[in-house]
Design a protein around this motif. Sequence first.
Motif, PDB file in Angstrom:
ATOM      1  N   CYS A  85      62.918   3.738  62.660  1.00  0.00           N
ATOM      2  CA  CYS A  85      62.697   3.304  61.284  1.00  0.00           C
ATOM      3  C   CYS A  85      62.331   4.502  60.416  1.00  0.00           C
ATOM      4  CB  CYS A  85      61.595   2.259  61.217  1.00  0.00           C
ATOM      5  SG  CYS A  85      60.019   2.763  61.952  1.00  0.00           S
ATOM      6  N   THR A  86      62.515   4.317  59.116  1.00  0.00           N
ATOM      7  CA  THR A  86      62.098   5.341  58.164  1.00  0.00           C
ATOM      8  C   THR A  86      60.952   4.846  57.292  1.00  0.00           C
ATOM      9  OG1 THR A  86      63.769   4.642  56.564  1.00  0.00           O
ATOM     10  CG2 THR A  86      64.368   6.447  58.081  1.00  0.00           C
ATOM     11  N   PHE A 136      54.181   4.408  58.163  1.00  0.00           N
ATOM     12  CA  PHE A 136      54.897   5.683  58.179  1.00  0.00           C
ATOM     13  C   PHE A 136      56.058   5.642  57.195  1.00  0.00           C
ATOM     14  CE2 PHE A 136      58.423   8.226  60.170  1.00  0.00           C
ATOM     15  CZ  PHE A 136      57.883   9.470  59.925  1.00  0.00           C
ATOM     16  N   VAL A 137      56.189   6.698  56.412  1.00  0.00           N
ATOM     17  CA  VAL A 137      57.348   6.905  55.541  1.00  0.00           C
ATOM     18  C   VAL A 137      57.930   8.254  55.946  1.00  0.00           C
ATOM     19  CG1 VAL A 137      58.159   7.192  53.182  1.00  0.00           C
ATOM     20  CG2 VAL A 137      56.332   5.560  53.672  1.00  0.00           C
ATOM     21  N   ASP A 138      59.142   8.242  56.450  1.00  0.00           N
ATOM     22  CA  ASP A 138      59.775   9.439  57.000  1.00  0.00           C
ATOM     23  C   ASP A 138      60.110  10.437  55.894  1.00  0.00           C
ATOM     24  OD1 ASP A 138      61.337  11.324  58.333  1.00  0.00           O
ATOM     25  OD2 ASP A 138      62.409   9.816  59.502  1.00  0.00           O
ATOM     26  N   PRO A 139      59.483  11.632  55.922  1.00  0.00           N
ATOM     27  CA  PRO A 139      59.784  12.640  54.909  1.00  0.00           C
ATOM     28  C   PRO A 139      61.186  13.239  55.091  1.00  0.00           C
ATOM     29  CG  PRO A 139      58.314  13.558  56.552  1.00  0.00           C
ATOM     30  CD  PRO A 139      58.469  12.097  56.870  1.00  0.00           C
ATOM     31  N   ALA A 159      66.665  11.174  55.117  1.00  0.00           N
ATOM     32  CA  ALA A 159      68.113  11.405  55.031  1.00  0.00           C
ATOM     33  C   ALA A 159      68.663  11.932  56.355  1.00  0.00           C
ATOM     34  CB  ALA A 159      68.432  12.375  53.894  1.00  0.00           C
ATOM     35  N   SER A 160      67.948  12.856  56.968  1.00  0.00           N
ATOM     36  CA  SER A 160      68.366  13.408  58.259  1.00  0.00           C
ATOM     37  C   SER A 160      68.273  12.359  59.361  1.00  0.00           C
ATOM     38  CB  SER A 160      67.499  14.624  58.603  1.00  0.00           C
ATOM     39  OG  SER A 160      67.799  15.108  59.884  1.00  0.00           O
ATOM     40  N   THR A 161      67.200  11.587  59.351  1.00  0.00           N
ATOM     41  CA  THR A 161      67.018  10.539  60.358  1.00  0.00           C
ATOM     42  C   THR A 161      68.125   9.499  60.258  1.00  0.00           C
ATOM     43  OG1 THR A 161      64.619  10.865  60.337  1.00  0.00           O
ATOM     44  CG2 THR A 161      65.414   8.774  61.213  1.00  0.00           C
ATOM     45  N   GLN A 207      73.309   7.160  62.078  1.00  0.00           N
ATOM     46  CA  GLN A 207      74.708   6.815  61.828  1.00  0.00           C
ATOM     47  C   GLN A 207      75.637   7.504  62.832  1.00  0.00           C
ATOM     48  OE1 GLN A 207      75.081   7.815  57.677  1.00  0.00           O
ATOM     49  NE2 GLN A 207      74.373   5.797  57.022  1.00  0.00           N
ATOM     50  N   ALA A 208      75.293   8.725  63.200  1.00  0.00           N
ATOM     51  CA  ALA A 208      76.074   9.432  64.225  1.00  0.00           C
ATOM     52  C   ALA A 208      75.963   8.717  65.566  1.00  0.00           C
ATOM     53  CB  ALA A 208      75.612  10.882  64.350  1.00  0.00           C
ATOM     54  N   GLN A 209      74.764   8.190  65.862  1.00  0.00           N
ATOM     55  CA  GLN A 209      74.559   7.437  67.103  1.00  0.00           C
ATOM     56  C   GLN A 209      75.382   6.165  67.091  1.00  0.00           C
ATOM     57  OE1 GLN A 209      72.865   8.411  69.832  1.00  0.00           O
ATOM     58  NE2 GLN A 209      73.438   6.547  70.867  1.00  0.00           N
TER      59      GLN A 209
END
Length: 102
Positions: A43-44, A81-84, A87-89, A94-96
């Motif tokens: 999650c983000t 938690f808010v993922d800083p 975008a990378s995560t 999406q690649a996964q």
Amino acid sequence: MVRIAAAAFLAFAFTAFAQVTPNNAGAKNVGQGNGQQFITGGCTADADCQSACCAEVQSSGLGVCSAEAASNQNGKLGCGFVDPNAASTIANAQAQVKKQGF
């Protein structure tokens, strides 16, 4: 008998102290913000999770959906938690999904 009990205790101890990593099976739900991600999925932010709890994993800095009662266990730092690096995560998730084909 003592050896079996000791082995069972050690197996439990290693499981209890294992670091948490997000489950790749839910990669399609990472960063969607629609509350569809299951517990143990990545999650983000809290909005991704059915449990409304995205906990940061201390060792990796990634988010993992968690039950609130377990959000401070096994190296997790609690809900909210808010993922800083969202975008990378999301790009990695999406690649996964592309790799998995679903």
